[in-house]
Design an enzyme around this catalytic site. Sequence first.
Site, PDB file in Angstrom:
ATOM      1  N   ASP A 277       0.847  -1.187   0.000  1.00  0.00           N
ATOM      2  CA  ASP A 277       0.000   0.000   0.000  1.00  0.00           C
ATOM      3  C   ASP A 277       0.897   1.257   0.000  1.00  0.00           C
ATOM      4  O   ASP A 277       1.341   1.654   1.050  1.00  0.00           O
ATOM      5  CB  ASP A 277      -0.975   0.003   1.170  1.00  0.00           C
ATOM      6  CG  ASP A 277      -0.333  -0.392   2.495  1.00  0.00           C
ATOM      7  OD1 ASP A 277       0.803  -0.930   2.521  1.00  0.00           O
ATOM      8  OD2 ASP A 277      -0.982  -0.162   3.525  1.00  0.00           O
ATOM      9  N   GLU A 460      12.397   1.326   7.856  1.00  0.00           N
ATOM     10  CA  GLU A 460      11.317   0.498   7.315  1.00  0.00           C
ATOM     11  C   GLU A 460      11.549   0.158   5.850  1.00  0.00           C
ATOM     12  O   GLU A 460      11.257  -0.949   5.400  1.00  0.00           O
ATOM     13  CB  GLU A 460      10.008   1.274   7.477  1.00  0.00           C
ATOM     14  CG  GLU A 460       8.811   0.662   6.826  1.00  0.00           C
ATOM     15  CD  GLU A 460       7.664   1.644   6.706  1.00  0.00           C
ATOM     16  OE1 GLU A 460       6.530   1.184   6.519  1.00  0.00           O
ATOM     17  OE2 GLU A 460       7.897   2.871   6.790  1.00  0.00           O
TER      18      GLU A 460
END
Length: 502
Positions: A277, A460
């Site tokens: 996403d 991340e």
Amino acid sequence: MIVADTPAGLFGPLFAAVQESGLFPDSKTFADARPRREPAAILADWQSQRPAPGETLRRFIFANFDVPRAQPAPSPDGLKLAAHISALWPLLTRVSGEPAPGSSELWLPHSYVVPGGRFRELYYWDSYFTMLGLARSGRQDLVENMIGNFGSLLDRIGHIPNGTRSYYASRSHPPFFYLMAALSRDDSVGGRRRRLAWMIREHGFWMAGEGGLAPGGEVRRVVRLADGALLNRYWDDSDCPRDESWREDIALAAEAPARDARELWRDIRAAAESGWDFSSRWLADPLNLATIRTTRLVPVDLNALLFGLEQAIAEAARGLGETSRADDFAARAERRARAISDHLWNGETGHYADFDLDSARVSGRLTAAAAFPLFMGVASADQARRAALALERLLRPGGLMTTLCDSGQQWDAPNGWAPLQWIAISGLRRYGETGLADSIAGRWLAMVEAHYEASGQLFEKYDVVACAAGSGGEYVTETGFGWTNGVTLELLATQDEAGTLG
């Protein structure tokens, strides 16, 4: 459909007013706030007072909710990279308290590791990669606890949500549970039976509605193609704005007035279930998020994982003497393998890709998801060889790019993600493509280590072209970070086992 027990369902117009006012820069902040008293009483007071947007509304919210504070990034500690990661696990470990009435938190029976930053709860597919590192750190206790937590969610909810928040419960995540279960060291008959029951329950969630589905039929996460092949897609059982990205989803619908908003939101949510996403992979126009069409695609990674799940169930059932079940799931896996080869392999471009339900053709877009059939062992030797040549086109100085499209979305170029590096490296090694596998691993580790030495942080996502922190998406790049930590430890360990990487 708004799910009743999410913050949006409980607080209705109050929730919308807070999110659409931009009171908090990150929409997830208010979705994670803990009510200080009964939601109905808070909502009644808001309706009677109608505090104006701005400071008056802010005072009302802080008087009635405990609002989560931003989590500080882990401080640099001067340790070597592997030691630093091992020292991070206690900082990222959480234990569930009793959720407050109206809170979005989902209770868990055991301790668990969160990714970090704004991700302050347990996430599904993230956790597999985190658990690889936990096992390497000797934290088998946390590995077993997290398997038990996911099993508890399967028992209580019927599937594993995207994350442990009520607003995530209408969808799942890529089905990695059976790979987590394989990390367990509980070889007792009772433990094996529990894990088998959980895998069967997860399979049932993904296949719900398959019975009687005619060729060309679609229901929730299941599709039957014209030739009768049964495959899966990503979905979400809700079609409203996401609680955690309410303002963004409302704004996106306003940008596409000709499109049905609920169809748009379902496709946005389905992409969230995919974990990607967002990405040009899901978009009709690679540069326009409002053209997202996730539910019209049959994803290669999802179906490769479900092939693996069916194989795992067959193997576990056979080991427990459940011959009929083992035969059933072995046959399911074989049928899915044929369908993957028939419909998710692009012979012209020489790589695996997603199948487009509207055009009835496999996509020509190359993404790192093309590595999943190699990871699961469903590719033929020739397909693996050709797929490796295609994947090499994604290779950059810091590792494997996610796609070839620089759209500004975070699951696109120039970003690379730890889980996709590991999937590709493992899959390529499985088929003897060690040169490319070692090159990806060596480049990724060199980038992560260099960035750690310069900043004391792990991220991340990374920009594998510039060898810097990644960017794009709905929020700033987070530090911590669960799956980067886990994959890095696993790669360091395999590097030590195999010698210096090329």
